[in-house]
Structures are given as structure tokens and as C-alpha cells.
Design an enzyme around this catalytic site. Structure first.
Site, PDB file in Angstrom:
ATOM      1  N   CYS A 383       0.974  -1.203   0.051  1.00 16.65           N
ATOM      2  CA  CYS A 383       0.101   0.021  -0.034  1.00 16.65           C
ATOM      3  C   CYS A 383       0.853   1.249  -0.078  1.00 16.65           C
ATOM      4  CB  CYS A 383      -0.919   0.016   1.155  1.00 16.65           C
ATOM      5  SG  CYS A 383      -2.186   0.909   0.849  1.00 16.65           S
ATOM      6  N   HIS A 509      -3.613  -4.679   0.405  1.00 14.55           N
ATOM      7  CA  HIS A 509      -2.710  -5.312   1.589  1.00 14.55           C
ATOM      8  C   HIS A 509      -2.821  -6.751   1.510  1.00 14.55           C
ATOM      9  CE1 HIS A 509      -2.079  -1.723   3.937  1.00 14.55           C
ATOM     10  NE2 HIS A 509      -3.365  -1.195   3.465  1.00 14.55           N
ATOM     11  N   GLU A 511      -1.237  -9.091   3.196  1.00 13.58           N
ATOM     12  CA  GLU A 511      -1.150  -9.567   4.188  1.00 13.58           C
ATOM     13  C   GLU A 511      -2.631 -10.044   5.012  1.00 13.58           C
ATOM     14  OE1 GLU A 511      -0.653  -6.351   3.710  1.00 13.58           O
ATOM     15  OE2 GLU A 511      -1.073  -5.052   5.278  1.00 13.58           O
TER      16      GLU A 511
END
Ligand code: GLN
Length: 559
Positions: A383, A509, A511
Site C-alpha cells: 500500500c 494489503h 497480508e
């Protein structure tokens, strides 16, 4: 089957791992063949944590539907491997906002609006929505904070009422407490647990199970004592010794037969025998000594590791899949600006810049990216980390330092990252970013294509600014590849550099979608490049699944 409810309250002190306990118990139930969902009730007055500082709150976790939620939702999703939705995180702010807007509409027909029943009914309605929207058969509900907090009273009252609403056989109350250790006498103390159970009782809730967290072993006598004083079965007192390996928690709970006890209390028969083989292999892998790779995480909330919870977990998942141990060095970007902390970067085999907002520490991150570029160190930008890669590369390609994001410099000559027109008119800060799952088309022949092995992916977003398309051509000519685009080609979602072993930035993102047994492909690709850079051989790993790409597809993607 009627929906079953398990309610979690906390006692003595906060931060004793209620979230992890709830997540782990959820897994125990899923392993018995039930569809579960977890909900977090947060007593603070913010509508969601989206506007809170990570220093106050830790990471903001984002769901598929774009809800900005408490980081405990991340624990739930990772442990249980479920996708939750926005009803799974409720705050006092949301509850009051709803009740007040109904009152303004005149929905209450002249009544006086009170905490009981109006606020408590709204809380119960939202608890009910979880099963309705997720199809869960067992709903686990965790209340943030500790019993005795003023803010949590309406939530506890709602939970108390739930028992008579849904029936005793359909509800279980679990109280998670802490046993302090007195160094002078070398003993664990149960008194605070007794007090917090007494406090809970005075509100009308009698816990069925007590999970007693402790840094030291809890003997049988102590279990007996807690059972006696707190009026629960001895079997229902579960000692939870602090466990450095989070993934052991479900196994510990299984050892103490909490899953079976819950089945009994809820009148359920397990649909299948829990199979822990894969999970155990995961734990064995975590414990095994492995070659170490060093990744420098350059951020500005590094004092508080919780602020980057999902990034840390995703790195660990990927390292495990590659048979490696990842050592994360936390580097403060403001320090880098002052010329400090560079030794850490120099020792690292990979650099990662995670998400972030505001201008503090931005130049330090850009310098770290320039370092990785020059020294051919693998880099992953998430990001903000992608936006800064674009800025760093833009300064190099356009041969001027006057390249920036309008977030940090409104009058920059080259706004390579800028607001989209539809964001310009927005004045509210809360819930107005590009949030949640968006599709992305991967361009063939790129690092991203090799990593994903898929053409169309979906990833979670949380940002206001975007790549400025007026710079596509000039940056592409200079060697930047736009390896992931929105299906209409308008939004740049992934960038990478052609003349570097691994420099990748994602506007989303990744993650948030990494799971212990399903590491995220981009993190795996990044750490594989880090391994290569560190001069470590590829490890033989069979313990857990790594994302594999069918050969045909891989070939096609390379074309
Ligand atoms: N501040 C940037 C934006 O709003 C990046 C956000 C992030 O990293 N989550 O676009």
C-alpha cells in the site's frame, strides 16, 4: 439446529489473550464439523477503529466487505480460516448511532429511549445478525475490555439476557482471567480471579468455564481451588500457560478437553473426530531449527509491533512454507532520516515497507527503498510501501526530487500518486477510503504472474490515494512494470521493476489474506528472493502446503 452461542468476557487485566482463546476455540469447534463465526464487541465510542491511531489501537484489520475492524478479527480469520463480515465487529458508537437515527426517524413512537431495553436490544439484534449473515451454527462472541469497565456494562447486560432468550442449552459463558505470580513467595494468586467472577455474578452472569492465563505452570490444587471458589466444574477450569508459539494454543485447549466439554454443555455430538495432524506439523515446523533470513520492516509505529500484526504473521507463514525462520528487524523511518539505524538495513536480506498515513517518516522510507534498489536487495511494498516505490523510482526516472504523492506535498511538480476524482469531494475521514476486496488482473510474464500463478485475483484494500495514470508511460519506459491492473485497466494495483531481482509494490494489503496453512503467494515469492539474496539454499519442505502452480498455467503466464 438452533444457533449456539459462546460468550467470552475478560477479568483482572486486559491483554490476556481473550481474542486468541476465542479464535483457538473456534478452531476446535470447526474441527468437529461445525460452521463457526466470531464476533467482537468493542465498548469504545468510535464507530470503528479506522480513524484511530495505531498507537492507541494496534493494526486496523480489513475484511472482504471493507469493514475496518479490530485486530482480533485477524486472529479469528487466521486461526479458523473463515471470512468474516462487518457485523462481526460491533462498537458502542455503531449501536448508539443506529438507535439515535431510529429515534430521529420517529421509529420509537414517542417512547423514552434508554440503555435497557433500547441499547441492549440493538446489541442483541447485532449478535443475531452474525448467524443470519454468515450461516454459522456456533457463534463465538468476545467482549473487549475487562469486567468492571463502565463502557462494557450494556454489552454484559445484553449477554445476560441472551441466556434466557436462546436458552441455557444454547449458551456458554467463558471468563478469561489472569493469575498473577508473587515473586517473594513464589506462588500464583487466584484472588483477583475470584473477585472478577464475583463482579460478573453481580451483573447476573455466572461463568461456565474459566480460562486462567498464567506465566507459570498451574497445578491441580490451584485448579481445584478456582473451581471451588468460582463454582464451576474442575474440568471447566482451563490453565493457559503463556505460550510463545501462538499455534499451540488450540492444541493446549484440546488437551484439556475443552472441545468435548463444550459439546456436552451445548448438547452437540461432534460430526467428525478432530484431525490435528496438519496443525501439529505446523507447530513442529515452527519449533524446528531453520536457516534464518533477516527482513527489515521500515515503519513509523515500530515501537508497537501490534500495529503491523498481519504483516508479521504473513511473513511468518511464508517463511514456514519455505522452511525458513524469518527474523524481523523493526526500523523507525524517522531514525533513518537522521542517519541512524542504517546498520540494520545493511544487515538485512530484504526490506519491507508496510502501509501508513501522513507525512512523518516518509523520506526515511523512500531512502530505504532507494537503498534496496541500488543494492539489489529484495523489496516488498504494501500500500503506502507501493506508493513510495513509485515515488522513489519516479525521482530516479524523472531526474528530479520534486516527485511525490499529494498526500505529502500538495504542490509537487510530479504528483505520481494522487487522489482519484471521486475521492476529492469527500470531507469525512471515517469509512470513506477504497476499502475491501477488489479484483485485479495479473499481467503475464511478470514476477506477480509467477508468484500468483493465476490471472485474476482478489485482494483487500484500504487507501485513499492511487497511482496517477498520467505517469504510466514515462515510468514504463524507464523500467517500471504495471503487473496488476483493475479489470478495466484504470487502476494500478501492482508495480514491479524490470531491472531488479525483486522489487514489488501492491496497492492492496496482501497480508490480510495470509493464513498459517495457506501463506500468501507474494510473501512467499518475496521471502524466496530474500533467501536467494542471503545465499541460502532452497529448503526441502513437505510439512505444510505451499502454493503451487500447475506447469501448463505457469508456462502460459510466462508467455
Ligand atoms: N496513505 C496512503 C493512502 O491513503 C496509503 C494507505 C495505506 O498504506 N493503507 O492511499
Amino acid at each position: 439446529m438452533k444457533t449456539k452461542y459462546i460468550f467470552f468476557t475478560g477479568g483482572v487485566v486486559s491483554s490476556v489473550g481473550k481474542g486468541v482463546t476465542a479464535a483457538a476455540l473456534g478452531l476446535l469447534l470447526k474441527k468437529r464439523g461445525f460452521k463457526v463465526a466470531v464476533q467482537k464487541l468493542d465498548p469504545y465510542i468510535n464507530v470503528d477503529p479506522g480513524t484511530m491511531s495505531p498507537y492507541q489501537h494496534g493494526e486496523v484489520y480489513v475484511l472482504d466487505d471493507g469493514a475496518e475492524t479490530d485486530l482480533d478479527l485477524g486472529h479469528y480469520e487466521r486461526f479458523i480460516d473463515v471470512s468474516l463480515n462487518r457485523v462481526c465487529n460491533v462498537t458502542t458508537g455503531q449501536v448508539y448511532a443506529e438507535v439515535i437515527s431510529k429515534e430521529r426517524r420517529g421509529d420509537y413512537l414517542g417512547g423514552t429511549i434508554q440503555v435497557i431495553p433500547h441499547i441492549t436490544n440493538e446489541i442483541k439484534r447485532r449478535i443475531g445478525l452474525v448467524a443470519k449473515t454468515t450461516g454459522a451454527e456456533i457463534v463465538l462472541v468476545e467482549i473487549g475490555g475487562t469486567v468492571g469497565d463502565i463502557e462494557s456494562l450494556p454489552f454484559l447486560e445484553a449477554l445476560r439476557q441472551m441466556r434466557s432468550d436462546v436458552g441455557r442449552e444454547n449458551s456458554v459463558y467463558i471468563h478469561v482471567t489472569w493469575l498473577p505470580f508473587i515473586g517473594a513467595t513464589g506462588e500464583l494468586k487466584t484472588k483477583p480471579t475470584q473477585h472478577s467472577v464475583a463482579e460478573l455474578r453481580s451483573i447476573g452472569i455466572s461463568p461456565d468455564i474459566i480460562v486462567a492465563r498464567s506465566d507459570y505452570p498451574v497445578d491441580e490444587d490451584l485448579r481445584e481451588k478456582i473451581a471451588l471458589f468460582c463454582d464451576v466444574d474442575r474440568r471447566a477450569v482451563i490453565p493457559m500457560i503463556t505460550e510463545p508459539i501462538l499455534y499451540k494454543v488450540p492444541l493446549t485447549l484440546e488437551e484439556f478437553e475443552v472441545g468435548d466439554y463444550l459439546m456436552e454443555r451445548l448438547g452437540l455430538e461432534p460430526r467428525q473426530k478432530p484431525d490435528w495432524s496438519r496443525w501439529k506439523r505446523l507447530v513442529t515446523e515452527v519449533e524446528r531449527e531453520k536457516p534464518v533470513i533477516n527482513v527489515a520492516l521500515v515503519g513509523k509505529y515500530v515501537e508497537l509491533h501490534d500495529a503491523y500484526m498481519s504483516v508479521r504473521e504473513a511473513l511468518k507463514h511464508a517463511a514456514l512454507a519455505l522452511g525458513l525462520e524469518v527474523n524481523i528487524s523493526w526500523v523507525h523511518s524517522v531514525e533513518l532520516e537522521k542517519g541512524r539505524g542504517w546498520d540494520v538495513i545493511e544487515k538485512a536480506d530484504g526490506v519491507l515497507v508496510p502501509g501508513g498515513f501522513g507525512s512523518r517518516g516518509i523520506e526515511g522510507k523512500i531512502q530505504a527503498i532507494q537503498y534496496a534498489y541500488k543494492n539489489r536487495v529484495p523489496y516488498l511494498g504494501l500500500c503506502l510501501g507501493m506508493q513510495l516505490l513509485v515515488i522513489a523510482f519516479g525521482r530516479h526516472a524523472l531526474q528530479t526530487d520534486d516527485v511525490n504523492s499529494t498526500e505529502f506535498d500538495r504542490t509537487t511538480k510530479h504528483p505520481v500518486i494522487d487522489l482519484m476524482p471521486d475521492q476529492r469531494a469527500i470531507a469525512d475521514m471515517g469509512g470513506t477510503m477504497r476499502l475491501g476486496l477488489y479484483p485485479c488482473v495479473i499481467q503475464p510474464g511478470t514476477l506477480a504472474a509467477r508468484a500468483y500463478g493465476e490471472k485474476l485475483i482478489q485482494e483487500r484494500h484500504r487507501h485513499r490515494f492511487e497511482f496517477n495514470n498520467s505517469y504510466r508511460e514515462v515510468l514504463e519506459k524507464a523500467g517500471m512494470r504495471f503487473s496488476g491492473l483493475s479489470p478495466d485497466g484504470q487502476l494500478v494495483e501492482i508495480v514491479e521493476l524490470a531491472d531488479h531481482p525483486f522489487m514489488v509494490g501492491t496497492q492492496f494489503h496482501p497480508e490480510f489474506l495470509s493464513r498459517p496453512n495457506r501463506p500468501h503467494p507474494l510473501f512467499v515469492a518475496f521471502l524466496d528472493a530474500v533467501r536467494e539474496h542471503a545465499g541460502i539454499e532452497k529448503q526441502q519442505v513437505e510439512a505444510i502446503e505451499t502454493p503451487s502452480v500447475p506447469e501448463e498455467l505457469a508456462a502460459e503466464l510466462q508467455r
